[in-house]
Design a protein around this motif. Structure first.
Motif, PDB file in Angstrom:
ATOM      1  N   UNK A  54      -3.643 -48.766  78.160  1.00 16.17           N
ATOM      2  CA  UNK A  54      -4.583 -48.603  77.265  1.00 16.17           C
ATOM      3  C   UNK A  54      -5.652 -49.958  76.895  1.00 16.17           C
ATOM      4  N   UNK A  55      -6.891 -49.843  76.558  1.00 16.03           N
ATOM      5  CA  UNK A  55      -7.624 -50.941  76.303  1.00 16.03           C
ATOM      6  C   UNK A  55      -8.641 -50.432  75.382  1.00 16.03           C
TER       7      UNK A  55
ATOM      8  N   UNK B 137     -15.063 -48.340  72.478  1.00 13.28           N
ATOM      9  CA  UNK B 137     -14.126 -46.967  73.007  1.00 13.28           C
ATOM     10  C   UNK B 137     -12.965 -47.512  73.106  1.00 13.28           C
ATOM     11  N   UNK B 138     -11.812 -46.489  72.872  1.00 12.76           N
ATOM     12  CA  UNK B 138     -10.519 -46.625  72.935  1.00 12.76           C
ATOM     13  C   UNK B 138     -10.100 -45.871  74.077  1.00 12.76           C
ATOM     14  N   UNK B 139      -9.444 -46.539  75.181  1.00 12.32           N
ATOM     15  CA  UNK B 139      -9.474 -45.730  76.641  1.00 12.32           C
ATOM     16  C   UNK B 139      -7.988 -45.897  76.910  1.00 12.32           C
TER      17      UNK B 139
ATOM     18  N   UNK C 264     -10.506 -40.806  76.451  1.00 13.45           N
ATOM     19  CA  UNK C 264     -11.123 -41.857  75.741  1.00 13.45           C
ATOM     20  C   UNK C 264     -11.617 -41.382  74.171  1.00 13.45           C
ATOM     21  N   UNK C 265     -11.439 -42.304  73.464  1.00  9.73           N
ATOM     22  CA  UNK C 265     -12.060 -41.889  72.230  1.00  9.73           C
ATOM     23  C   UNK C 265     -12.864 -42.856  71.877  1.00  9.73           C
TER      24      UNK C 265
ATOM     25  N   UNK D 251     -21.437 -44.677  80.960  1.00 11.63           N
ATOM     26  CA  UNK D 251     -20.896 -45.812  81.292  1.00 11.63           C
ATOM     27  C   UNK D 251     -19.455 -45.850  81.685  1.00 11.63           C
ATOM     28  N   UNK D 252     -18.610 -45.206  80.620  1.00 13.10           N
ATOM     29  CA  UNK D 252     -17.144 -44.860  80.796  1.00 13.10           C
ATOM     30  C   UNK D 252     -16.880 -43.981  81.938  1.00 13.10           C
ATOM     31  N   UNK D 253     -17.599 -42.980  82.392  1.00 10.99           N
ATOM     32  CA  UNK D 253     -17.251 -42.025  83.147  1.00 10.99           C
ATOM     33  C   UNK D 253     -17.674 -42.843  84.666  1.00 10.99           C
ATOM     34  N   UNK D 254     -18.722 -43.592  84.694  1.00  7.94           N
ATOM     35  CA  UNK D 254     -18.837 -44.065  86.061  1.00  7.94           C
ATOM     36  C   UNK D 254     -17.670 -45.116  86.309  1.00  7.94           C
ATOM     37  N   UNK D 255     -17.283 -45.616  85.522  1.00  7.50           N
ATOM     38  CA  UNK D 255     -16.014 -46.320  85.915  1.00  7.50           C
ATOM     39  C   UNK D 255     -14.633 -45.751  86.093  1.00  7.50           C
ATOM     40  N   UNK D 256     -14.451 -44.629  85.375  1.00  2.00           N
ATOM     41  CA  UNK D 256     -13.298 -43.845  85.355  1.00  2.00           C
ATOM     42  C   UNK D 256     -13.781 -42.296  85.343  1.00  2.00           C
ATOM     43  N   UNK D 257     -13.975 -41.745  86.487  1.00  2.00           N
ATOM     44  CA  UNK D 257     -14.731 -40.293  86.527  1.00  2.00           C
ATOM     45  C   UNK D 257     -13.531 -39.097  85.999  1.00  2.00           C
ATOM     46  N   UNK D 258     -12.287 -39.691  85.732  1.00  2.00           N
ATOM     47  CA  UNK D 258     -11.375 -38.619  85.389  1.00  2.00           C
ATOM     48  C   UNK D 258     -11.183 -38.515  83.837  1.00  2.00           C
ATOM     49  N   UNK D 259     -12.104 -39.426  83.020  1.00  2.00           N
ATOM     50  CA  UNK D 259     -11.837 -39.506  81.713  1.00  2.00           C
ATOM     51  C   UNK D 259     -12.397 -38.198  80.762  1.00  2.00           C
TER      52      UNK D 259
END
Length: 319
Positions: free
Chosen positions: A36-37, A76-78, A85-86, A100-108
Motif C-alpha cells: 500500500x501507498x 489516492x490510497x492504493x 484504490x480509494x 492516471x491511476x488506471x494507466x499505471x495499474x489497469x487492474x485497480x
C-alpha cells in the motif's frame, strides 16, 4: 523517507527540468510499490491551475503551456494486493485522476471515496459516478453527518443515492476504519468554513507507516490540536498551502478566505528538527500562489527552509 515521483509523460519530465538544482526531481522513474501507498493526484486549489478566466501573469504561461497545468488537490490510497484504490475527495478532475491511476495499474478497482467537505473542489467529481457517465454501482462514499445529509437531500447528488450509484458510509471524527488488510484511516475535525458540511482531515495508517492529509483549514492557532505534535506522530503530512502570504490577492480581504499562509506554517513549524520539517509537503495551491512557479523565490525559500512541496504523481509508501 521512501518517496518516489512517477511521471506519465515526457512533458512532465521536461517541466521538472525547469526546477532549480536545489529542488531537482529524480531523473529516473521508480517502479511502482507492491504494498500500500499514497499517491498525489492533484495539487491545486478547488478551481485548478490555471483558473478559469484568469488573465493575470500567474496563469498566463500555464494557458500557453499545458505541461504547467495542475489538477485539483487529491490523494489516492492504493492497495496493490487488494487491487483497489480509494480517493480522498472527488474533485472536478476526477475523470483524469482516475485515468492516471488506471494507466499505471489497469487492474485497480475504485474501492471508494473519502470526502473532506462540501466545497466545490472536494465533492463535485461525484457526478462522474452517475448514470450519465459511469453508471457506477454502490461506490462507498465515506462522509461525516452533515456531509451525508447534504448529499442525500440535494440534487443532483441525491440521485446518486437514490439510484444506488453511491452508498453513503457514516464516519465519525477520531474513529478508526478499515479499508483492507493492514490499511486503515481515521477522520478528524478541523475548523473551516462550514456552509454545507463539517470539514475533516484524514490520517491514513499502513502496517508500519502513516500519513496525514489536511487540504483545508482556517488557521492552526484556532485548532484544538498542535500541528507540530501531529507532525511528530506521522511519517508524512500533506498540509494546506493555499496561499503563500497575506496580500496575495490584491483588493480582496483575505480574512474572508482564511487559510494558514505558508509563511505562517513555516513559522509555526520552524523550530522542529529538520527531519520533522521534511515530512511536511504543502498542497492545495491557489492559482495566485507563487509556489506553483518552479522559478519563484517563494519556492526556493520553502525548500531551503527544510519543507517540501507536493508534486503530482508523487508516491509515499505505507509499508
Amino acid at each position: 523517507m521512501r518517496i518516489g515521483l512517477l511521471f506519465l509523460s515526457l512533458l512532465l519530465l521536461g517541466c521538472a527540468a525547469e526546477q532549480a538544482p536545489s529542488a531537482a526531481l529524480p531523473a529516473t522513474i521508480s517502479p511502482l510499490p507492491e504494498q500500500p501507498y499514497l499517491q498525489v493526484l492533484g495539487i491545486a486549489q478547488d478551481a485548478g491551475f490555471p483558473q478559469m478566466d484568469c488573465r493575470k501573469a500567474c496563469c498566463a504561461r500555464a494557458w500557453k503551456e499545458p505541461a504547467l497545468r495542475r489538477k485539483v488537490s487529491c490523494l489516492a490510497i492504493v492497495d496493490p494486493v487488494a487491487e483497489k484504490a480509494w480517493l480522498i475527495d472527488a474533485t472536478p478532475d476526477f475523470r483524469d485522476q482516475w485515468q492516471d491511476l488506471r494507466e499505471q495499474r489497469p487492474e485497480l478497482e475504485l474501492g471508494g471515496i473519502l470526502l473532506t467537505h462540501a466545497h466545490i473542489g472536494h465533492y463535485t467529481g461525484l457526478m462522474q459516478l452517475g448514470r450519465e457517465v459511469m453508471g457506477a454501482r454502490k461506490v462507498p462514499v465515506y462522509a461525516m453527518s452533515r456531509m451525508r445529509t447534504f448529499l442525500a437531500a440535494n440534487g443532483p447528488w441525491s440521485q446518486l443515492v437514490s439510484l444506488e450509484n453511491i452508498e453513503l458510509k457514516a464516519i465519525k471524527a477520531d474513529s478508526l476504519y478499515t479499508l483492507s488488510e493492514g490499511l486503515q484511516f481515521r477522520p478528524f475535525r478541523v475548523p473551516h468554513r462550514g456552509e454545507f458540511s463539517e470539514t475533516v482531515g484524514y490520517e491514513i495508517i499502513g502496517r508500519t507507516r502513516r500519513g496525514v492529509f489536511i487540504p483545508d483549514i482556517d488557521k492552526w492557532k484556532i485548532w484544538e490540536r498542535s500541528i507540530a505534535e501531529v507532525i511528530t506522530k506521522t511519517d508524512v503530512a500533506f498540509l494546506d498551502g493555499t496561499f503563500f502570504r497575506n496580500g496575495e490577492i490584491p483588493g480582496r480581504d483575505m480574512s474572508e478566505i482564511p487559510h494558514p499562509f505558508v509563511e505562517e506554517s513555516m513559522a509555526v513549524l520552524g523550530e522542529l528538527p529538520k527531519a520533522e520539517r521534511q515530512k511536511v509537503h504543502f498542497i492545495h495551491f491557489n492559482h495566485t500562489n507563487p509556489l506553483l512557479d518552479r522559478r519563484s523565490e517563494a519556492r526556493a525559500q520553502v525548500l531551503e527552509s527544510g519543507f517540501q512541496l507536493a508534486e503530482e504523481l508523487q508516491i509515499v509508501e505505507l509499508d
